[in-house]
Design an enzyme around this catalytic site. Structure first.
Site, PDB file in Angstrom:
ATOM      1  N   ASN A  50       0.825  -1.194   0.000  1.00 42.06           N
ATOM      2  CA  ASN A  50       0.000   0.000   0.000  1.00 42.06           C
ATOM      3  C   ASN A  50       0.864   1.250   0.000  1.00 42.06           C
ATOM      4  OD1 ASN A  50      -1.799   2.080   0.526  1.00 42.06           O
ATOM      5  ND2 ASN A  50      -2.201   1.447   2.632  1.00 42.06           N
ATOM      6  N   CYS A  51       0.784   2.036  -1.064  1.00 40.52           N
ATOM      7  CA  CYS A  51       1.571   3.278  -1.160  1.00 40.52           C
ATOM      8  C   CYS A  51       1.286   4.199   0.015  1.00 40.52           C
ATOM      9  CB  CYS A  51       1.252   3.983  -2.473  1.00 40.52           C
ATOM     10  SG  CYS A  51       1.969   5.634  -2.634  1.00 40.52           S
TER      11      CYS A  51
END
Length: 219
Positions: A119-120
């Protein structure tokens, strides 16, 4: 995002620098160019009756859920310095624009451990912008071709907690508290004004022609 890559190619051929803002419909997950590992169930997520698309960015980084966000893209050249210095030179218009909207931003501090998080928005590196309470508002990534550079990123405005939990898990969701009554149009206007001031440029609105669309869609 295919347009962003095409604009970089055109800039290398002599096209002027460009600044874009866009949203996503339907929502999608963009994977970093080198991101090969991600949960298999992402390919089967359905949201509001439509399958969530998986697309691959021309830039690196981790996965981004594009829903309730505003994506920006800058294509330019002639910047000097290392990778972080280039990020800072481009991100200055984001910081200044949001400051004009009474939102103070600073750079994240996460180290290389971010590569283990799909997840960025689960971490904030020195290329990302966070609020005073360390909530990540903007995640950015770059692609460089010689002296030319594409930097684009996602600005989280109104993420849906249920969809975010379906993709990354409920414990990963944090929502940035933004001033009330901030419309997307107001935000774009503030960022455009900041870009004109920071980069000392003039901007000309130029829609893509039919031939340009054909070039992009043929890629």
């Amino acid at each position: 995002m295919a347009i962003d890559g095409w604009l970089l190619e055109q800039h290398i051929l002599g096209h002027p620098s460009s600044l874009r803002f866009y949203t996503w419909s339907p929502p999608a997950i963009s994977l970093g160019y080198h991101q090969r590992q991600y949960p298999a169930y992402w390919q089967d997520i359905v949201w509001q009756g439509e399958k969530l698309e998986l697309v691959r960015r021309p830039t690196g980084g981790r996965a981004v859920l594009h829903q309730g966000d505003l994506t920006y893209a800058v294509v330019t050249s002639g910047l000097n310095g290392n990778r972080i210095q280039m990020y800072e030179k481009i991100c200055e218009f984001l910081i200044q624009g949001w400051r004009s909207l009474n939102v103070e931003l600073h750079y994240g501090t996460a180290g290389r451990g971010y590569i283990h998080n799909p997840n960025c928005f689960g971490t904030a590196t020195s290329a990302d912008l966070v609020t005073v309470d360390n909530c990540k508002l903007i995640g950015s990534a770059q692609l460089r071709r010689g002296n030319a550079i594409l930097q684009h990123g996602s600005i989280r405005l109104q993420p849906n907690a249920e969809l975010f939990a379906a993709v990354f898990g409920a414990e990963s969701f944090t929502c940035v508290q933004l001033p009330q009554n901030l419309t997307r149009e107001t935000i774009i206007a503030a960022l455009v004004a900041a870009a004109i001031d920071c980069f000392n440029i003039q901007l000309v609105l130029q829609p893509l022609s039919e031939d340009e669309w054909k070039q992009i869609l043929a890629k």
